[in-house]
Design a protein around this motif. Structure first.
Motif, PDB file in Angstrom:
ATOM      1  N   SER A  55       0.874  -1.302   0.101  1.00 30.29           N
ATOM      2  CA  SER A  55      -0.248  -0.186  -0.317  1.00 30.29           C
ATOM      3  C   SER A  55       0.995   1.498  -0.051  1.00 30.29           C
ATOM      4  O   SER A  55       2.120   1.149  -0.191  1.00 30.29           O
ATOM      5  CB  SER A  55      -1.081  -0.372   1.054  1.00 30.29           C
ATOM      6  N   GLN A  56       0.424   2.447   0.181  1.00 28.85           N
ATOM      7  CA  GLN A  56       0.974   3.902  -0.282  1.00 28.85           C
ATOM      8  C   GLN A  56      -0.325   4.978   0.303  1.00 28.85           C
ATOM      9  O   GLN A  56      -1.329   4.963   0.038  1.00 28.85           O
ATOM     10  CB  GLN A  56       1.270   4.243  -1.506  1.00 28.85           C
ATOM     11  N   PHE A  57       0.741   5.918   1.319  1.00 30.65           N
ATOM     12  CA  PHE A  57       0.166   6.561   1.751  1.00 30.65           C
ATOM     13  C   PHE A  57       0.798   7.521   0.768  1.00 30.65           C
ATOM     14  O   PHE A  57       1.876   7.864   1.230  1.00 30.65           O
ATOM     15  CB  PHE A  57       0.008   6.852   3.404  1.00 30.65           C
ATOM     16  N   VAL A  58      -0.324   8.929   0.313  1.00 26.38           N
ATOM     17  CA  VAL A  58      -0.597   9.744  -0.347  1.00 26.38           C
ATOM     18  C   VAL A  58      -0.815  10.926  -0.039  1.00 26.38           C
ATOM     19  O   VAL A  58      -2.218  11.351   0.502  1.00 26.38           O
ATOM     20  CB  VAL A  58      -0.537   9.227  -1.753  1.00 26.38           C
ATOM     21  N   LEU A  59      -0.270  12.222   0.076  1.00 29.78           N
ATOM     22  CA  LEU A  59      -0.469  13.496   0.058  1.00 29.78           C
ATOM     23  C   LEU A  59      -0.378  14.642  -0.840  1.00 29.78           C
ATOM     24  O   LEU A  59      -0.036  13.935  -1.923  1.00 29.78           O
ATOM     25  CB  LEU A  59       0.893  14.407   1.294  1.00 29.78           C
ATOM     26  N   ALA A  60      -1.389  15.149  -0.897  1.00 30.18           N
ATOM     27  CA  ALA A  60      -1.976  15.493  -1.763  1.00 30.18           C
ATOM     28  C   ALA A  60      -2.916  17.074  -1.366  1.00 30.18           C
ATOM     29  O   ALA A  60      -3.030  17.401   0.598  1.00 30.18           O
ATOM     30  CB  ALA A  60      -3.218  15.229  -2.857  1.00 30.18           C
ATOM     31  N   ARG A  61      -3.374  17.608  -2.134  1.00 29.41           N
ATOM     32  CA  ARG A  61      -4.039  18.966  -1.827  1.00 29.41           C
ATOM     33  C   ARG A  61      -5.346  19.378  -2.616  1.00 29.41           C
ATOM     34  O   ARG A  61      -5.492  19.067  -3.425  1.00 29.41           O
ATOM     35  CB  ARG A  61      -3.371  20.451  -1.863  1.00 29.41           C
ATOM     36  N   ALA A  62      -6.540  19.392  -1.275  1.00 23.90           N
ATOM     37  CA  ALA A  62      -7.843  19.491  -1.572  1.00 23.90           C
ATOM     38  C   ALA A  62      -8.184  20.955  -1.024  1.00 23.90           C
ATOM     39  O   ALA A  62      -8.645  20.881  -0.464  1.00 23.90           O
ATOM     40  CB  ALA A  62      -8.440  18.301  -1.691  1.00 23.90           C
ATOM     41  N   VAL A 120      -4.415  17.076   2.506  1.00 22.60           N
ATOM     42  CA  VAL A 120      -5.458  15.535   2.520  1.00 22.60           C
ATOM     43  C   VAL A 120      -4.241  14.436   2.491  1.00 22.60           C
ATOM     44  O   VAL A 120      -3.475  14.073   2.013  1.00 22.60           O
ATOM     45  CB  VAL A 120      -6.646  15.102   2.157  1.00 22.60           C
ATOM     46  N   ILE A 121      -4.452  13.532   3.302  1.00 22.78           N
ATOM     47  CA  ILE A 121      -3.789  12.282   2.819  1.00 22.78           C
ATOM     48  C   ILE A 121      -4.797  11.191   2.601  1.00 22.78           C
ATOM     49  O   ILE A 121      -5.509  10.698   3.352  1.00 22.78           O
ATOM     50  CB  ILE A 121      -2.840  11.345   4.330  1.00 22.78           C
ATOM     51  N   PHE A 122      -3.782  10.626   2.212  1.00 22.81           N
ATOM     52  CA  PHE A 122      -5.416   9.319   1.088  1.00 22.81           C
ATOM     53  C   PHE A 122      -3.739   7.855   0.862  1.00 22.81           C
ATOM     54  O   PHE A 122      -3.433   8.265   0.959  1.00 22.81           O
ATOM     55  CB  PHE A 122      -5.731   9.096  -0.333  1.00 22.81           C
ATOM     56  N   TRP A 123      -4.802   6.683   1.512  1.00 21.08           N
ATOM     57  CA  TRP A 123      -4.047   5.641   1.805  1.00 21.08           C
ATOM     58  C   TRP A 123      -4.710   4.801   0.202  1.00 21.08           C
ATOM     59  O   TRP A 123      -5.577   4.610   0.540  1.00 21.08           O
ATOM     60  CB  TRP A 123      -4.449   5.266   3.060  1.00 21.08           C
ATOM     61  N   GLN A 124      -4.467   4.231  -0.608  1.00 21.47           N
ATOM     62  CA  GLN A 124      -4.064   3.218  -1.375  1.00 21.47           C
ATOM     63  C   GLN A 124      -3.376   1.985  -1.874  1.00 21.47           C
ATOM     64  O   GLN A 124      -2.168   1.807  -1.308  1.00 21.47           O
ATOM     65  CB  GLN A 124      -4.390   4.518  -2.574  1.00 21.47           C
ATOM     66  N   THR A 125      -3.679   0.994  -2.824  1.00 16.82           N
ATOM     67  CA  THR A 125      -3.233  -0.139  -2.679  1.00 16.82           C
ATOM     68  C   THR A 125      -3.352   0.093  -4.527  1.00 16.82           C
ATOM     69  O   THR A 125      -4.010   0.646  -5.306  1.00 16.82           O
ATOM     70  CB  THR A 125      -4.494  -1.234  -2.403  1.00 16.82           C
TER      71      THR A 125
END
Length: 338
Positions: free
Chosen positions: A86-93, A98-103
């Motif tokens: 998996s991967q934790f991705v930092l972004a802006r909204a 914001v932080i999203f956890w994805q596979t």
């Protein structure tokens, strides 16, 4: 640094993020609030937590194989057979972090996030298509019969390279390099030990590779050396320097095309890492997570209990939503209708 990836229940009452996850990165780890224990069907929204509770109610504890940060992302590989990458991705909204956890399943990354220029000037009537800036590729002056990249949107400039034959630089620093080899040059440099030193130098870069202008099957047709010895040397070199791939690209043209695309992608990655606007340890407080919006079924049930006339199915009238908002404004000041 903690070795295990931890999931616990969030002791904060009323939180819409019922779990805490502890990422084993840094001396004390990183703690996030999460909506789920794993991104199974969609990306999971996460929020920075203040600290890991001393009496945390552990839900899962899994040993970690890999946990590294890369720019605005954290790659996590757990030591289990399923649901391990998996991967934790930092972004802006909307101006906030914001932080999203994805596979891999939820990310759907079929192509890398790299814009490779392929447009050509239009021939005929009308103005030409706007052309992106060509990629500048550094070529070592000692490279014989150097690639010209005439079919790609690229320019070349001769410059002494400490490692590799072709490279790209960012802010005057080489960030990616490629060593070109013919099959004969590859076999001789493997057996005399020269390629091992080149691989050691390439491994010092973030992005490095060796490209061979031939097929791997041709290794076993070599006449003046023992093919098995060359094949063993290739395998040993790749095992010793796993971050530097050795690519067999069949022809000179395909090797040149792969190098162009690799250097383009590597420069893009270097720019992302160099210009990352924020990291996990620099996150600003994003404030409390807004409450979940009510569903149509919940509003319909409330309206029936309040004696308001509503249909059994379908959309609700605007005045029903207004009545629901007015009745819940004190406890949900930010409530909105659909």
């Amino acid at each position: 640094m903690p070795d295990d990836f931890l999931v616990a229940r969030n002791p904060e009452e009323g939180s819409s993020l019922p779990y805490l996850v502890r990422i084993p990165l840094g001396p004390d780890g990183i703690v996030l609030k999460a909506r789920e224990t794993w991104p199974r069907t969609s990306k999971v929204y996460c929020h920075r937590a203040e600290a890991w509770p001393a009496d945390a109610q552990i839900v899962e504890r899994v040993p970690t194989r890999v946990c590294t940060s890369r720019g605005a992302a954290i790659d996590l590989v757990l030591d289990r057979g399923r649901e391990n990458r998996s991967q934790f991705v930092l972004a802006r909204a909307k101006g906030r972090q914001v932080i999203f956890w994805q596979t891999p399943r939820t990310a759907k990354q079929a192509r890398p996030n790299v814009r490779i220029p392929t447009a050509r000037p239009r021939i005929g009537d009308g103005p030409p298509d706007p052309a992106p800036a060509p990629l500048e590729i550094l070529v070592d002056p000692y490279e014989r019969y150097a690639w010209r990249f005439s079919r790609q949107q690229a320019t070349t400039r001769k410059a002494p390279l400490a490692v590799g034959d072709y490279a790209v630089e960012l802010d005057g620093r080489v960030v990616a390099a490629v060593e070109r080899k013919s099959l004969q040059d590859l076999s001789s440099s493997l057996l005399n030990g020269k390629l091992r030193f080149a691989l050691g130098e390439l491994s010092g870069l973030r992005h490095g590779a060796v490209v061979v202008e031939d097929r791997y099957s041709r290794v076993f047709t070599l006449e003046h050396v023992r093919p098995a010895a060359v094949a063993d040397a290739i395998a040993e070199s790749q095992a010793r320097y796993p971050t530097v791939p050795i690519l067999f690209c069949e022809t000179r043209a395909l090797a040149q095309e792969w190098t162009y695309r690799f250097l383009t992608a590597a420069l893009h990655e270097a720019r992302l890492e160099h210009g990352a606007a924020f990291h996990l340890d620099e996150l600003e407080a994003a404030g409390p997570v807004p409450p979940r919006e009510p569903t149509t079924a919940e509003v319909r049930a409330w309206a029936l209990a309040a004696g308001l006339p509503v249909s059994d199915r379908g959309r609700l009238r605007p005045e029903v939503w207004d009545a629901y908002r007015d009745g819940h404004r004190a406890e949900r000041p930010d409530a909105r209708g659909p």
